[in-house]
Motif scaffolding. Structure first.
Motif, PDB file in Angstrom:
ATOM      1  N   ARG A 144      34.391  41.669  44.722  1.00  0.00           N
ATOM      2  CA  ARG A 144      33.394  41.879  45.775  1.00  0.00           C
ATOM      3  C   ARG A 144      32.882  40.540  46.294  1.00  0.00           C
ATOM      4  O   ARG A 144      32.786  40.323  47.506  1.00  0.00           O
ATOM      5  N   LEU A 145      32.575  39.619  45.379  1.00  0.00           N
ATOM      6  CA  LEU A 145      32.066  38.315  45.795  1.00  0.00           C
ATOM      7  C   LEU A 145      33.118  37.522  46.568  1.00  0.00           C
ATOM      8  O   LEU A 145      32.801  36.851  47.554  1.00  0.00           O
ATOM      9  N   ARG A 146      34.369  37.597  46.140  1.00  0.00           N
ATOM     10  CA  ARG A 146      35.445  36.922  46.879  1.00  0.00           C
ATOM     11  C   ARG A 146      35.571  37.494  48.288  1.00  0.00           C
ATOM     12  O   ARG A 146      35.729  36.759  49.259  1.00  0.00           O
ATOM     13  N   TYR A 147      35.500  38.812  48.380  1.00  0.00           N
ATOM     14  CA  TYR A 147      35.585  39.473  49.683  1.00  0.00           C
ATOM     15  C   TYR A 147      34.423  39.040  50.580  1.00  0.00           C
ATOM     16  O   TYR A 147      34.624  38.670  51.742  1.00  0.00           O
ATOM     17  N   ASP A 148      33.202  39.073  50.026  1.00  0.00           N
ATOM     18  CA  ASP A 148      32.025  38.672  50.800  1.00  0.00           C
ATOM     19  C   ASP A 148      32.127  37.212  51.226  1.00  0.00           C
ATOM     20  O   ASP A 148      31.820  36.863  52.372  1.00  0.00           O
ATOM     21  N   ASN A 149      32.557  36.349  50.312  1.00  0.00           N
ATOM     22  CA  ASN A 149      32.670  34.929  50.611  1.00  0.00           C
ATOM     23  C   ASN A 149      33.715  34.686  51.693  1.00  0.00           C
ATOM     24  O   ASN A 149      33.489  33.939  52.642  1.00  0.00           O
ATOM     25  N   LYS A 150      34.859  35.339  51.552  1.00  0.00           N
ATOM     26  CA  LYS A 150      35.929  35.185  52.534  1.00  0.00           C
ATOM     27  C   LYS A 150      35.449  35.649  53.912  1.00  0.00           C
ATOM     28  O   LYS A 150      35.679  34.966  54.914  1.00  0.00           O
ATOM     29  N   ALA A 200      35.461  43.869  39.161  1.00  0.00           N
ATOM     30  CA  ALA A 200      35.004  44.441  40.429  1.00  0.00           C
ATOM     31  C   ALA A 200      33.998  43.523  41.121  1.00  0.00           C
ATOM     32  O   ALA A 200      34.056  43.339  42.346  1.00  0.00           O
ATOM     33  N   GLU A 201      33.098  42.920  40.366  1.00  0.00           N
ATOM     34  CA  GLU A 201      32.098  42.020  40.949  1.00  0.00           C
ATOM     35  C   GLU A 201      32.751  40.752  41.490  1.00  0.00           C
ATOM     36  O   GLU A 201      32.404  40.285  42.582  1.00  0.00           O
ATOM     37  N   VAL A 202      33.700  40.183  40.775  1.00  0.00           N
ATOM     38  CA  VAL A 202      34.404  38.994  41.268  1.00  0.00           C
ATOM     39  C   VAL A 202      35.142  39.326  42.559  1.00  0.00           C
ATOM     40  O   VAL A 202      35.085  38.562  43.532  1.00  0.00           O
TER      41      VAL A 202
END
Length: 107
Positions: free
Chosen positions: A66-72, A62-64
């Motif tokens: 979320r971070l991918r979504y935020d980064n994108k 879930a954290e990965v």
């Protein structure tokens, strides 16, 4: 292994949390008793790790994500600003987004 494949493994596993007996046996804690997950000869460190993974791996997935979504989203906004300022073309903007999606396995 992709995040989706790892998530599928976690979803198919016996529900957690898991614990170990100290004798190499790993159990799922359920109301009214324990459900054996595995019997083998494990070190206490290995048994601790395996038992912890049942609840911690889904959190990490879930954290990965979320971070991918935020980064994108951050990169898309940044590149969108460059596009709006005329510093990159629409084609370059779209190409960068496609490369990001491919690199992260997200579409």
């Amino acid at each position: 292994m992709t995040l989706d494949e790892l998530q599928a493994l976690a979803d198919a596993a016996t529900p957690g949390p898991w614990q170990h007996t100290g004798a190499g046996n790993v159990y799922s804690r359920k109301a009214g008793g324990h459900h054996a997950v595995g019997f083998t000869t494990l070190s206490l460190d290995d048994a601790d790790f395996i038992a912890a993974c049942r609840t911690e791996v889904p959190k990490l997935i879930a954290e990965v994500r979320r971070l991918r979504y935020d980064n994108k989203n951050w990169l898309a906004a940044h590149w969108g600003g460059l596009f709006a300022d005329g510093k990159i073309s629409a084609q370059e903007h779209d190409s960068r987004i496609a490369k990001l999606e491919e690199a992260t396995g997200e579409t």
